[in-house]
Design a protein around this motif. Structure first.
Motif, short mmCIF file in Angstrom:
data_model
loop_
_atom_site.label_atom_id
_atom_site.label_comp_id
_atom_site.label_asym_id
_atom_site.label_seq_id
_atom_site.Cartn_x
_atom_site.Cartn_y
_atom_site.Cartn_z
N LEU A 1 0.86 -1.18 0.00
CA LEU A 1 0.00 0.00 0.00
C LEU A 1 0.90 1.23 0.00
N VAL A 2 0.60 2.17 -0.88
CA VAL A 2 1.43 3.36 -1.01
C VAL A 2 0.58 4.59 -0.73
N GLY A 3 1.02 5.38 0.22
CA GLY A 3 0.33 6.63 0.55
C GLY A 3 -0.59 6.49 1.75
N LYS A 4 -0.70 7.58 2.48
CA LYS A 4 -1.49 7.61 3.71
C LYS A 4 -2.95 7.24 3.48
N GLU A 5 -3.53 7.72 2.41
CA GLU A 5 -4.95 7.41 2.15
C GLU A 5 -5.17 5.93 1.89
N ALA A 6 -4.25 5.29 1.19
CA ALA A 6 -4.38 3.85 0.94
C ALA A 6 -4.32 3.07 2.24
N VAL A 7 -3.47 3.50 3.16
CA VAL A 7 -3.31 2.80 4.43
C VAL A 7 -4.50 3.06 5.34
N THR A 8 -4.87 4.32 5.53
CA THR A 8 -5.93 4.64 6.48
C THR A 8 -7.32 4.34 5.92
N GLY A 9 -7.54 4.62 4.66
CA GLY A 9 -8.86 4.42 4.08
C GLY A 9 -9.13 2.99 3.67
N ASP A 10 -8.22 2.42 2.92
CA ASP A 10 -8.45 1.08 2.38
C ASP A 10 -8.15 0.00 3.41
N LEU A 11 -6.95 0.00 3.90
CA LEU A 11 -6.53 -1.09 4.79
C LEU A 11 -7.24 -1.03 6.14
N ILE A 12 -7.13 0.08 6.82
CA ILE A 12 -7.65 0.15 8.18
C ILE A 12 -9.17 0.25 8.21
#
Length: 151
Positions: free
Chosen positions: A47-58
């Protein structure tokens, strides 16, 4: 950064996670964070980028399957090693799922910080448990629960 600074940042991150202080956790992610999730689950990959981590993953994958009022990440953790570049931790956490299962996971995570925020993380965990609890995909017959790691 120094070894001590990295340990302090990892401790701050894990303490916030333990308290469920998700705004603090997310604020510690660098805008350009890269997260490497082990395995071949729907949550695995890069996952690349803060939005991908916080929005998609978490938000969409992990928290969406768990009972938010009763989940508790970073119940226990230990810093296994640290240097001027990285901190390696072992952590236990989880909680009940919305489907009635129990997601009690053990993680090994390697953090790298830049300018006081997490720029990279590698996460290793029980992928069968992820499939069963977070994605309703029972890959194997259930096994008895293992005792917590003694570290």
């Amino acid at each position: 950064m120094s070894r001590e600074e990295n340990i302090a940042l990892a401790t701050r991150y894990l303490t916030a996670m333990s308290a469920g202080a998700w705004e603090t956790v997310e604020a510690m992610y660098h805008d350009d964070i890269v997260v490497h999730m082990a395995g071949a689950t729907p949550a695995s990959g890069k996952l690349v980028g803060k939005e991908a981590v916080t929005g998609d993953l978490i938000a969409r994958q992990v928290h969406a399957a768990l009972d938010p009022a009763r989940m508790h990440f970073a119940r226990r953790w230990k810093i296994m090693c640290a240097d001027e570049e990285r901190v390696t931790i072992i952590m236990e956490g989880g909680g009940p799922t919305l489907s009635g299962d129990v997601y009690d996971q053990t993680y090994c995570e390697i953090f790298r910080f830049l300018d006081g925020r997490m720029i990279e993380m590698h996460a290793f965990y029980d992928t069968v448990l992820i499939e069963r609890c977070l994605f309703a995909n029972p890959l194997a017959r259930p096994r008895p629960a293992l005792p917590p790691l003694d570290y």
